[in-house]
Design a protein around this motif. Structure first.
Motif, PDB file in Angstrom:
ATOM      1  N   GLU A 150      10.589 -23.045 -38.815  1.00  0.00           N
ATOM      2  CA  GLU A 150      10.237 -22.393 -40.079  1.00  0.00           C
ATOM      3  C   GLU A 150       9.383 -21.146 -39.882  1.00  0.00           C
ATOM      4  OE1 GLU A 150      10.138 -26.881 -41.245  1.00  0.00           O
ATOM      5  OE2 GLU A 150       9.843 -25.664 -39.437  1.00  0.00           O
ATOM      6  N   LYS A 151       8.651 -21.091 -38.777  1.00  0.00           N
ATOM      7  CA  LYS A 151       7.746 -19.970 -38.533  1.00  0.00           C
ATOM      8  C   LYS A 151       8.452 -18.743 -37.977  1.00  0.00           C
ATOM      9  CE  LYS A 151       3.983 -23.185 -37.486  1.00  0.00           C
ATOM     10  NZ  LYS A 151       3.060 -23.678 -36.415  1.00  0.00           N
ATOM     11  N   GLY A 152       9.650 -18.920 -37.417  1.00  0.00           N
ATOM     12  CA  GLY A 152      10.373 -17.783 -36.866  1.00  0.00           C
ATOM     13  C   GLY A 152      11.052 -18.111 -35.561  1.00  0.00           C
ATOM     14  N   VAL A 153      11.030 -17.159 -34.619  1.00  0.00           N
ATOM     15  CA  VAL A 153      11.797 -17.253 -33.384  1.00  0.00           C
ATOM     16  C   VAL A 153      10.903 -16.954 -32.190  1.00  0.00           C
ATOM     17  CG1 VAL A 153      13.792 -16.386 -32.093  1.00  0.00           C
ATOM     18  CG2 VAL A 153      13.882 -16.497 -34.601  1.00  0.00           C
ATOM     19  N   GLN A 154      11.051 -17.737 -31.148  1.00  0.00           N
ATOM     20  CA  GLN A 154      10.424 -17.442 -29.861  1.00  0.00           C
ATOM     21  C   GLN A 154      11.520 -17.184 -28.838  1.00  0.00           C
ATOM     22  OE1 GLN A 154       7.232 -20.119 -28.548  1.00  0.00           O
ATOM     23  NE2 GLN A 154       7.157 -20.955 -30.639  1.00  0.00           N
ATOM     24  N   ARG A 179      19.131 -25.734 -41.240  1.00  0.00           N
ATOM     25  CA  ARG A 179      19.048 -25.759 -42.702  1.00  0.00           C
ATOM     26  C   ARG A 179      17.652 -26.168 -43.166  1.00  0.00           C
ATOM     27  NH1 ARG A 179      21.980 -24.988 -47.097  1.00  0.00           N
ATOM     28  NH2 ARG A 179      22.578 -27.135 -47.556  1.00  0.00           N
ATOM     29  N   ARG A 180      17.066 -27.150 -42.511  1.00  0.00           N
ATOM     30  CA  ARG A 180      15.731 -27.604 -42.902  1.00  0.00           C
ATOM     31  C   ARG A 180      14.655 -26.571 -42.550  1.00  0.00           C
ATOM     32  NH1 ARG A 180      16.143 -33.994 -41.000  1.00  0.00           N
ATOM     33  NH2 ARG A 180      17.791 -34.582 -42.472  1.00  0.00           N
ATOM     34  N   ALA A 181      14.978 -25.694 -41.606  1.00  0.00           N
ATOM     35  CA  ALA A 181      14.047 -24.605 -41.275  1.00  0.00           C
ATOM     36  C   ALA A 181      14.169 -23.453 -42.268  1.00  0.00           C
ATOM     37  CB  ALA A 181      14.302 -24.101 -39.862  1.00  0.00           C
ATOM     38  N   GLY A 182      15.182 -23.531 -43.148  1.00  0.00           N
ATOM     39  CA  GLY A 182      15.292 -22.534 -44.204  1.00  0.00           C
ATOM     40  C   GLY A 182      16.390 -21.520 -44.035  1.00  0.00           C
ATOM     41  N   TYR A 183      17.364 -21.778 -43.138  1.00  0.00           N
ATOM     42  CA  TYR A 183      18.401 -20.789 -42.868  1.00  0.00           C
ATOM     43  C   TYR A 183      19.796 -21.374 -43.112  1.00  0.00           C
ATOM     44  CZ  TYR A 183      14.359 -19.134 -40.201  1.00  0.00           C
ATOM     45  OH  TYR A 183      13.095 -18.765 -39.807  1.00  0.00           O
ATOM     46  N   GLY A 196      13.231 -28.136 -37.756  1.00  0.00           N
ATOM     47  CA  GLY A 196      12.990 -27.830 -39.160  1.00  0.00           C
ATOM     48  C   GLY A 196      12.675 -29.090 -39.925  1.00  0.00           C
ATOM     49  N   ARG A 197      11.679 -29.025 -40.771  1.00  0.00           N
ATOM     50  CA  ARG A 197      11.269 -30.210 -41.519  1.00  0.00           C
ATOM     51  C   ARG A 197      11.211 -29.948 -43.026  1.00  0.00           C
ATOM     52  NH1 ARG A 197      12.628 -31.705 -37.476  1.00  0.00           N
ATOM     53  NH2 ARG A 197      11.576 -32.982 -35.898  1.00  0.00           N
ATOM     54  N   GLY A 198      11.674 -28.783 -43.454  1.00  0.00           N
ATOM     55  CA  GLY A 198      11.619 -28.450 -44.865  1.00  0.00           C
ATOM     56  C   GLY A 198      12.717 -29.132 -45.661  1.00  0.00           C
ATOM     57  N   GLU A 199      12.716 -28.890 -46.955  1.00  0.00           N
ATOM     58  CA  GLU A 199      13.721 -29.474 -47.837  1.00  0.00           C
ATOM     59  C   GLU A 199      14.893 -28.523 -48.032  1.00  0.00           C
ATOM     60  OE1 GLU A 199      12.262 -30.857 -51.548  1.00  0.00           O
ATOM     61  OE2 GLU A 199      10.883 -32.313 -50.673  1.00  0.00           O
TER      62      GLU A 199
END
Length: 608
Positions: free
Chosen positions: A126-130, A103-107, A204-207
């Motif tokens: 947050e940048k995507g997938v590896q 969720r904090r990563a934006g999904y 994830g570190r976003g809000e």
């Protein structure tokens, strides 16, 4: 869209590609999240008849608008797919930092498709997938996998992984996090293994966007009230493990493969013994009432709760908590569901007692801990007789011509409540949307205080009431139900928290409607995947009808087949389903599921 991130991450393992998609606002409103979002994706996108272990199945990790918010036990995640053990809808929820960080990563959800060419794990932020090589992780147990991945990516990485059971496609393999949290008992670990996917690592570190910034304060107020509830201190001492003593008194403690409801050595494995032996207490993320009681096991330490103590203890005739804990530890390391494992071992013991395993050169006696431990490992690695038991009791019982010994519904093993004298709980098991599991309607705690032998419309209504809340509200939010269930935190906190998160002025009636919508769509999914439907699919195990209890105060008790069907008819009628358990056309229309009707008409007759 406050509350929701409004984005889903779709990962194609076959092509090593990923894409971020928008979450439709109407889907969020109608299904909320978690289980609701999972069944909507599976219904819309999964071709009918897909092999659950093929690359075409979709593995979904879905959160809800409350997941990851710092309030009342919101560190939960739903993992879902078409189930390899039932062939129908399968899911489970799991407490995991991976869900919070997702969720904090934006999904709001991660949808995994295809199959990796070689063992792989996903690193998501947050940048995507590896897409990272997991060759050196394949074969490791879940604890070693988590340790190794956190050494690489940091202790603050959320990890969900599978063990050897998932790799070997044991049909009741689960996914595991935090060395004691497991989820997805209808075989979600096997689906993950079939995709050559060893683990998800999420940061994830976003809000998380919320409508009302005061939600944090509101959540703290709810937590403060919870800690002051009368049952809180006792809960902290024993958690769910005190249910052993309760179940013994109520004659519903599964014993000797659900043949009895009481166990002579219950005190050696109950909550009081757990409290005496406990060495640690752990929780899911963002939790104020931990339920993870760790006790010494013969090979180390293990996290125990009521379900695994009952199924790996009394159900097998084992009255030693350290030995029960070791069986639980093995299950967690291997990534196997403790409930199905305990059922399967109990089934093997009873089948062996009756001489039904001789031709396989196999024998195991009640209470034989060493043989049970060895067999659990054989199941995880599909060795010898364990290969058959890795298929679950339904398939194993057909091979052994011992169907009446298998305590299962639709292929999934029953969780830890004997129902010889609990008709409402038997109904809850038989109509559970994933196969027999207590999380959707723990009606037995209410039933034993009422006319426990009755088969009434009131009981059918109570099952639906609890399914709406436990299997609807909480599985869609996604949130732990235990504050409400175990310490009686008022339910009205959740609509208030939901409004603060999303801005939607939702009522209990709205949540109930969402729950009904989810249940109807899940039932439609089962019908589509089976290609037919019969009310016999909603009937509990034959043992509870044909083999009465022989001990205890309820000696002689058993379910009545005719009366059970009367209660089942009440259930169908209250749900707006026809006499066979198929949602009526008018019910689908009322729930906004008109698009389901043309599909169902291919397989069953739809009533108005």
């Amino acid at each position: 869209m406050a509350g929701w991130q409004g984005r889903m991450l779709r990962v194609d393992l076959t092509r090593k590609k990923y894409v971020v998609q928008e979450l439709d606002a109407s889907v969020a409103r109608d299904f909320i999240g978690g289980r609701g979002l999972a069944i909507k994706i599976l219904w819309d996108e999964l071709p009918p008849g897909v092999d659950p272990l093929s690359p075409h199945n979709k593995l979904i990790f879905a959160a809800g608008p409350l997941t990851g918010l710092t309030n009342v036990n919101m560190g939960k995640l739903v993992v879902a797919a078409k189930s390899p053990i039932t062939g129908g809808y399968g899911d489970g929820n799991i407490g995991a930092w991976a869900g919070v960080y997702m969720r904090r990563a934006g999904y709001d959800a991660i949808v995994v498709e295809g199959k990796a060419e070689r063992p792989t794990y996903l690193y998501i932020d947050e940048k995507g997938v590896q897409f990272l090589d997991a060759s050196d992780l394949w074969g490791l147990n879940t604890w070693a996998t988590e340790d190794k991945l956190q050494k690489i990516h940091g202790r603050d990485a959320g990890v969900i992984s599978i063990g050897p059971a998932g790799e070997n496609l044991v049909k009741y393999a689960v996914v595991v996090a935090q060395k004691g949290r497991a989820g997805g008992r209808p075989g979600m670990g096997a689906v993950m293994g079939s995709k050559n996917l060893k683990a998800l690592v999420v940061k994830g570190r976003g809000e998380i966007p919320v409508a009302d910034k005061a939600i944090g304060k509101m959540g703290l107020e709810a937590v403060e009230q919870g800690r002051k509830m009368p049952g809180y201190n006792f809960w902290m001492r024993q958690g769910t493990t005190s249910t052993v003593e309760w179940a013994q008194e109520a004659s519903v403690l599964p014993t000797y493969n659900f043949s009895e409801g009481q166990f002579d050595e219950f005190e050696k494995i109950g909550g009081a013994m757990v409290e005496k032996m406990e060495v640690d207490l752990k929780s899911c993320p963002l939790c104020f009432m931990p339920c993870g009681h760790w006790v010494p096991a013969e090979g180390g330490v293990a996290e125990v709760d009521y379900e695994n103590i009952a199924l790996l203890g009394s159900n097998l005739g084992i009255g030693d908590l350290s030995k029960v804990a070791e069986l639980n530890r093995i299950a967690d390391l291997m990534g196997m569901d403790t409930i199905s494992l305990g059922n399967t071992l109990g089934f093997a013991m009873e089948a062996s007692e009756r001489g039904l395993t001789k031709e396989h050169g196999f024998k195991i006696e009640w209470g034989d801990y060493k043989a049970a431990r060895d067999l659990a490992l054989d199941i995880a690695y599909r060795r010898g007789f364990g290969d058959l038991l890795a298929e679950g009791t339904m398939r194993a019982s057909r091979r052994l011509k011992a169907e009446e010994l298998a305590v299962q519904v639709k292929g999934l093993e029953v969780s830890a409540y004997d129902c010889h004298a609990a008709p409402a709980m038997a109904l809850a098991y038989a109509t559970s949307p994933i196969g027999p599991h207590h999380k959707d309607a723990w009606v037995i705690s209410w039933e034993v205080k009422t006319d426990r032998f009755g088969y009434t419309k009131e009981k059918a209504a109570k099952v639906i009431e609890l399914q709406r809340i436990r299997g609807g509200w909480f599985e869609a939010f996604v949130s732990c139900r235990l504050p409400w269930v175990e310490i009686s935190l008022p339910l009205d906190w959740y609509p208030k928290l939901f409004k603060a998160a999303t801005g939607l002025d939702a009522t209990p009636e709205y949540f109930n409607e969402v729950g009904d919508r989810i249940y109807a769509l899940i039932r439609a999914f089962w019908i589509r995947e089976y290609g037919y439907w019969s009310r016999e699919l909603d009937v509990p195990p034959p043992k509870w009808f044909k083999k009465p209890l022989t001990k205890g105060p309820l000696k002689g008790a058993h379910l009545d087949y005719g009366k059970y069907h009367e209660m089942l008819s009440h259930y169908y009628d209250l749900r707006g389903w026809d006499e066979n358990g198929v949602p009526r056309r008018s019910t689908l229309r009322r729930l906004g599921l008109d698009y389901v009707a043309p599909v169902l008409e291919k397989y069953v007759e739809l009533k108005d």
